[in-house]
Design an enzyme around this catalytic site. Structure first.
Site, mmCIF file in Angstrom:
data_model
loop_
_atom_site.group_PDB
_atom_site.id
_atom_site.type_symbol
_atom_site.label_atom_id
_atom_site.label_comp_id
_atom_site.label_asym_id
_atom_site.label_seq_id
_atom_site.Cartn_x
_atom_site.Cartn_y
_atom_site.Cartn_z
ATOM 1 N N ILE A 145 1.291 3.563 12.969
ATOM 2 C CA ILE A 145 1.429 3.364 11.791
ATOM 3 C C ILE A 145 2.384 3.101 11.198
ATOM 4 C CG2 ILE A 145 0.895 5.285 11.026
ATOM 5 C CD1 ILE A 145 -1.080 4.314 9.425
ATOM 6 N N SER A 146 2.393 1.781 11.133
ATOM 7 C CA SER A 146 3.259 1.629 9.635
ATOM 8 C C SER A 146 4.820 1.524 10.890
ATOM 9 C CB SER A 146 3.766 2.981 8.197
ATOM 10 O OG SER A 146 4.448 1.956 7.299
ATOM 11 N N SER A 147 6.303 1.724 10.013
ATOM 12 C CA SER A 147 7.478 1.799 10.920
ATOM 13 C C SER A 147 6.739 2.127 12.268
ATOM 14 C CB SER A 147 7.795 2.955 10.039
ATOM 15 O OG SER A 147 9.590 2.973 11.193
ATOM 16 N N TYR A 169 -1.219 0.112 14.483
ATOM 17 C CA TYR A 169 -1.378 -0.118 12.774
ATOM 18 C C TYR A 169 -0.692 0.063 12.037
ATOM 19 C CZ TYR A 169 -5.761 3.262 14.868
ATOM 20 O OH TYR A 169 -6.127 3.390 15.770
ATOM 21 N N HIS A 286 -2.726 -0.415 2.941
ATOM 22 C CA HIS A 286 -1.538 0.513 4.380
ATOM 23 C C HIS A 286 -1.958 1.223 4.850
ATOM 24 C CE1 HIS A 286 1.945 0.049 6.272
ATOM 25 N NE2 HIS A 286 2.412 1.321 5.684
#
Length: 301
Positions: A145-147, A169, A286
């Protein structure tokens, strides 16, 4: 302002925002620390979850943490370890200690196969795990997720021969942060996160091909999730990811399926839906909650 925003996102990601109450989570003490798996050019750390009953030729999932997090923290807020007990796969939880615990998705080293960046260390982890657990090399998968989703895109582009599929994600296309001075909110060029890096499908495919020049084999099947209200890694990055992977996988948009896998989510199907899908989450920011069961279905587990 960026460091404050970074801190707030880390706080959200490090709490129950990612957790799901659908299944019990494996305790952190169940993770095994691995001290050596081969070349480790950026001093990554690795912890592994291995179920008590490991079948012959198990699958492997590389689960990549968010900015400001660690592998064990990601294990604690997702269900992959708990599901490994019933499905019989191995989960790799790496940690980067560089750039505010954010994965390097910007430097030439990491955006080049065998370039000596974070991606190189992760690839060596995966190869070690395949040997160590006598795993099925055709069933190695990516999530994050994210990074961790940005890095999932990068890993699928730089080491497409290592992975069968990815599901991640709140990320961005492989190469979106190329040339940025860093990869964390405190160090990165904000154009990518703001959704201002826009390319054609062919241009995005060329970016990925440059990460592994000469490669003419298949790319991993790709599934990507994004919140429509994401103002950190902005929602337009979903479209850019889908452009890149539609070109790399040779499929075009087919149709949408509303309220799938739950109300407010729209599944965007490319081709027959076996190579590329996207999920758009209405009203979600986010932190798109991990849909581990859907991930495993995508992986064929």
């Amino acid at each position: 302002m960026l460091p404050n925003l970074f801190a707030s996102v880390v706080l959200v990601l490090g709490t129950a925002g990612l957790a799901s109450a659908q299944a019990p989570q494996a305790p952190q003490k169940a993770l095994k620390s691995i001290c050596s798996w081969g070349p480790n050019p950026t001093n990554l750390e690795l912890k592994v979850y291995v179920p008590a009953k490991l079948p012959p030729r198990p699958a492997i999932i590389l689960a990549i943490h968010y900015c400001g997090g660690t592998g064990p923290e990601y294990a604690n807020v997702t269900e992959y370890s708990a599901l490994a007990d019933t499905k019989g796969f191995v989960v790799l939880y790496p940690t980067t200690n560089n750039d505010n615990h954010c994965w390097d998705v910007a430097s030439t080293r990491s955006l080049t196969r065998n370039g000596g960046g974070d991606s190189t260390g992760l690839a060596h982890m995966v190869r070690w795990a395949i040997r160590k657990y006598r795993a099925d090399p055709a069933r190695v998968f990516l999530t994050g997720i994210s990074s961790g989703c940005l890095m999932s895109n990068v890993m699928a582009a730089t080491y497409p021969d290592l992975f069968a599929a990815a599901s991640c994600y709140s990320g961005a296309a492989a190469g979106c942060l190329a040339g940025s001075p860093g990869s964390s909110p405190a160090t990165a060029d904000r154009a990518c996160g703001a959704g201002k890096v826009v390319k054609t499908p062919a241009e995005w495919a060329a970016v990925a091909h440059a990460m592994y020049p000469g490669y003419d084999g298949p790319y991993p099947r790709f599934q990507t999730w994004h919140g429509e209200a994401d103002d950190f890694v902005s929602y337009p990055n979903l479209a850019e990811q889908l452009k890149q992977w539609s070109a790399l996988l040779g499929v075009e948009f087919s149709h949408n399926v509303t309220d799938t896998p739950q109300e407010g989510y729209t599944k965007m199907v490319y081709g027959d839906g076996t190579k590329l899908v996207g999920y758009s989450a209405r009203g979600v920011g986010h932190v798109v909650p991990a849909h581990e069961t859907a991930d495993l279905e995508w992986f064929g587990l």
